[in-house]
Every structure is written in C-alpha cells, then in structure tokens.
Design a protein around this motif. Sequence first.
Motif, PDB file in Angstrom:
ATOM      1  N   SER A  84       0.838  -1.200   0.000  1.00  0.00           N
ATOM      2  CA  SER A  84       0.000   0.000   0.000  1.00  0.00           C
ATOM      3  C   SER A  84       0.863   1.237   0.000  1.00  0.00           C
ATOM      4  N   HIS A 124      -9.033  -9.442  -2.634  1.00  0.00           N
ATOM      5  CA  HIS A 124      -9.655  -8.427  -3.493  1.00  0.00           C
ATOM      6  C   HIS A 124     -11.020  -7.965  -2.982  1.00  0.00           C
ATOM      7  N   VAL A 172     -11.902  -3.999  -1.801  1.00  0.00           N
ATOM      8  CA  VAL A 172     -12.976  -3.229  -2.430  1.00  0.00           C
ATOM      9  C   VAL A 172     -13.972  -2.752  -1.381  1.00  0.00           C
ATOM     10  N   TYR A 223     -12.554   0.113   0.881  1.00  0.00           N
ATOM     11  CA  TYR A 223     -12.376   1.408   0.232  1.00  0.00           C
ATOM     12  C   TYR A 223     -13.628   1.900  -0.476  1.00  0.00           C
ATOM     13  N   VAL A 278     -16.207  -0.210  -5.796  1.00  0.00           N
ATOM     14  CA  VAL A 278     -15.590   0.152  -7.073  1.00  0.00           C
ATOM     15  C   VAL A 278     -16.204   1.462  -7.566  1.00  0.00           C
ATOM     16  N   ILE A 312      -6.846  -4.080 -12.704  1.00  0.00           N
ATOM     17  CA  ILE A 312      -6.790  -2.742 -12.113  1.00  0.00           C
ATOM     18  C   ILE A 312      -8.187  -2.289 -11.703  1.00  0.00           C
ATOM     19  N   THR A 313      -8.283  -1.787 -10.477  1.00  0.00           N
ATOM     20  CA  THR A 313      -9.568  -1.353  -9.925  1.00  0.00           C
ATOM     21  C   THR A 313      -9.456   0.093  -9.440  1.00  0.00           C
ATOM     22  N   LEU A 323     -10.979   2.625  -6.912  1.00  0.00           N
ATOM     23  CA  LEU A 323     -11.735   2.527  -5.668  1.00  0.00           C
ATOM     24  C   LEU A 323     -12.479   3.828  -5.371  1.00  0.00           C
ATOM     25  N   ALA A 329      -2.685   4.307  -3.646  1.00  0.00           N
ATOM     26  CA  ALA A 329      -2.564   3.285  -4.680  1.00  0.00           C
ATOM     27  C   ALA A 329      -1.796   2.140  -4.051  1.00  0.00           C
ATOM     28  N   TYR A 337      -2.951  -7.635  -8.804  1.00  0.00           N
ATOM     29  CA  TYR A 337      -4.110  -6.802  -8.477  1.00  0.00           C
ATOM     30  C   TYR A 337      -3.610  -5.405  -8.121  1.00  0.00           C
ATOM     31  N   TYR A 353      -4.601  -1.206  -7.493  1.00  0.00           N
ATOM     32  CA  TYR A 353      -5.702  -0.353  -7.067  1.00  0.00           C
ATOM     33  C   TYR A 353      -5.261   1.104  -7.040  1.00  0.00           C
ATOM     34  N   THR A 362      -7.229   4.988  -6.067  1.00  0.00           N
ATOM     35  CA  THR A 362      -8.449   5.634  -5.590  1.00  0.00           C
ATOM     36  C   THR A 362      -8.801   6.808  -6.495  1.00  0.00           C
TER      37      THR A 362
END
Length: 542
Positions: free
Chosen positions: A80, A111, A115, A118, A121, A151-152, A154, A161, A168, A170, A172
């Motif tokens: 993170s 995952h 999700v 945060y 999605v 890639i997601t 949030l 990020a 995976y 992420y 924001t």
Amino acid sequence: MTEQGRGRLKILKSINFSAFMQRAWKRDDPEAKGQDVAARTGTEFRQLSLVGTRKTAGRRGVYLWLRTAVACGLALAVTSCQLLGDGATVGSVVPGTLRPNLANDIGEREHPRVVATYGGVYNDPGAERAVASVVGRLVAASEDPSQSYKITILNSPAINAFALPGGYLYVTRGLLALANDTSEVAAVLSHEMAHVTANHAIKRQKRAEARQLANRILTDVVQDSEEARKAIISSQLSFARFSQVQELEADAIGVKTLAKAGFDPYAAARFLRSMAAFARYQSADKSASPAPDFLSSHPSTPERLQIAVRSARQIGAPGIGERDRDRYLSQIDGMLFGDDPLEGFVRGRSFLHKALGIGFTVPAGYILENSPEAVLASNGDGTAIRFDGADVSGYTDLVDYMKSGWINGLLPESVRQTTINGLPGVTGAAITQGWSFRIAVLRIGRTGYRFIFASRSPNDTFDNDFRETIESFSQLTPTERARLRSLRIKVVKTRAGDTPRKLAIGMSGVEPSRRLEFFSILNDLAPDKPIPAGTAVKLVVD
C-alpha cells in the motif's frame, strides 16, 4: 457500518476511553507500538480506527487508536503506497502458508475485502479510460511483460494506490483527482507494477514469518526482559529498513519503466511533491516536524524525491517524455470529488449529512475529515474531536446512557441534561491517564449523536470550542437538504489575465481563506504566478 435511510454513519455501542488513551498518540503499525508521536497532533489525531473489543462494566468496550492521516505501507499481503507511515493490514501472516501460486491466491482472496474497505468500485468511463490508456504501455515496458494485471478504481477520496500479489492493482479516485497528467498516473502504476514484478509482498511475508519466529523465541527463552526488548526493537528496525529498501527499489524500477514506455520520467518526483503538499494542506499543525520515522515501512519523502529525481536524470534532462495534461484532465472532468454522498459532506468547517438531515460546524482553526468510522477534527493546539452515532433506543434517560459504563474516567458529578436547538441531550466530562474529555450525546429518535473532545491541556478555549460545536448541531431544513450536492471536478481552460487567486474564487466546499492554497496544490501551480491562456485547470464545484 449501519445504514439509516440512504445515508450511513458509524453506529457504535461503546468506547473504551482507557484503551483509547493508551493508544491515542501511537501509530497503528504493529511494528511501531510504543513510539510516541504526540508532536504530530495535527495529522496523527485525524483518523480513529476500531481495532477490537473487550468487556467493560458489563458492556462491550471498543479499543480505539489513531491512524496516520496520510499513510503508505506494505502490509505483508498488501503493498500500500500513500505517502507516509503505514496503512491498514489486509490479511495476516500465518507460518507455513507459503506455497506455489500463493501470490494469485492472496490476491484473489483479498480483493473483495479491499474493495469493501475502500467504499466499493468507482465506475466512471472517463477515469477508466485514463487508467487503461497507460496500462498496456507500462506492461510492455515492464521487467515482466508476461505478467497480467487487474486494475480497480476505488470509490475513496483518500490519495492511495497499492498492489496485491497476483497483479491486483488499485488506485483511488482521490489519487486520480490530484494527478494532473497521464504521466503522473503512469508513475503511480509503474511503481505498483514494480512491487508485483519484484515479488515484494511474498518476500515481505517470508521476512515477517522469520521475524515473528525469532521474536517468539526471544520472548520465551531470554530471561533478561530488557535484553529481549532491545533485540526485538533491533529486529523491528531491520524489518522496517528491509521494507524501505523495497520502496526505493520500486521507485527506481518504476521511473525506468515510465521512461521506457515513453512517459515523462520526472512525473514520479512531481507527484510525490504534490502528495506531500496535499498532506500539509490537510494537517491542522503546519509546524509539525517532518522528522524521520525509523520504524516506518517507507523511506522519508525527501529521500524518495532524491531517488526519483536521480533516476530521471540518468535518463535525460527535464522536458523529455509524454505528459498529456489536456487529454488526462478531459477524461476526469465531472469525476466525483471528496466524500461519497452516503457518508455526508464536509463543507469548510461544517459537516452536513443530507440523508440523515443533520449538520454541525467546528470553530475556526479546526480541520474536518469525514472518515468511514467517524467524523474527525483537530486543531494546531492539540485538541481533537470525534463525532459518531450510537443506538440509544434502550435508554429512556440519556443520563443513564452516559453513566452506563462506556466512558472510562467519567466524572459522575459532571453529567448534566441539556437541550440543543430543541434536541434533548446530555453532557459530561472524563479524565483518564492525563487526558481530559468533554462528551455530549444528542438524541434524534433511536440514535444518540456523540461529540467527544480530547485534550492533554484543557483550558477555557477547549471548553468554549466544545460548547460552540455542540450548540451548532441541528437538523437540516428541507431547503438545506435540497441544496446539498456532491462535489465534482470541473475542467476549464484559462483565459488571458487569469490567475490562481481569481480562479480559486470559484472553488466550492472549501473555506474562502484556504481556496487559493487548495487550487494551487490541486493544479500543481504556483499561487503567485499568472497562468498562460489556454491552460487546462481543475476546479471543484457542486
């Protein structure tokens, strides 16, 4: 999280004030327990987390401790990267769990939790295109082009990020809002990809298991408790530096990947500076010392900046590579900014919740933050505020609720009934372990809305601030509720004669006195210099 109507507010049963004070000025990183960070009032007191329970006076007590305002960490299974300190752990270390395909298994398992943590999605076609446009180029330029990524985006206003094992990634929406061009987003993603290709999370987990075993042996075998403590601290320092080295390695790899993909290699350093400036903007204590934290999993920002700039200079002089500011900003035009409507809104020094129909204002000098757990505020003098909700349906008399055992150190003689803007309430005071509290509970239906003020050095100003805040609490009128709208990014092109000061006037959701600073940070522009005509800039509007 409890839902009321279409809005959400954290509903708690009890607060263990003794546990709260034990942890109040400590980091929430397990490696940093016992480290006094009281000097960081403005940032450290801004986020309270619920981290466990125990029995207190026959009721469930809740341990509280403070999280860092802007955190950055590799939490064993999760890499993170926010900015400073360490973020919340996702998953746990269990000796003997390392096996083939562990990375994919961890990513797939964690995952859904990430999700949910945060805010879900965030679906926005423009933001999705902005991210997707860089991924393919970065993968082709990375150290392992065969690695696949998921890639997601949030739905969180936090600037964050991170990566999970298995590819995976992420980001924001808060991070996308702070970025000013495609190369800055690419810099963030290339850094996270570097963590994946370098297998940092699994290496961290192996190191953590070894350290956990060594610490257990020290505790069980070494008779001299002081020697054992010193050895454990040495182990913690070694582990922290191991993590810091991983971050610097990811920084260097990320810059090389960025340049190889054709993006501006200086974007990494540029975005680090933006994040640091935004962190200072969010802090109530502008004079807080940026002293290094030797137990942090991340190196200091100046150290990371030096590495990023040095890596970029090895590639070429400033001005090389693609930035693509106009296209990027056009893609995030209209994106949600700040709080999710379900969590209520911070508007300057006021918190307003449309669905719950409530609002209050803190005194001048306080900075509000709407976290998932509670609404928080602090000032530069060391006073902190927490606002949340509790189910008081089991109490006819709020005095009984106040004395029911959820407050350690309560002074019974301080408890008084009151009425605030037509709402029944109760106030009281508590003292525990050198801290003073002022508490108020105001009832609307089944819910008791709770204000908790804390200070090590209470004075008349502390009491006046408490009274001013609770007296501002009220139910919103239908007109006030109708006027509340989400904040969004609006991208405009500057005209001849436009200045940051002139454009900042149009910013919403920010105190007038802070608009210029906010505009300058959000757009990475000098506040005292004219802006060339035709420059794309971000405004925040409702």
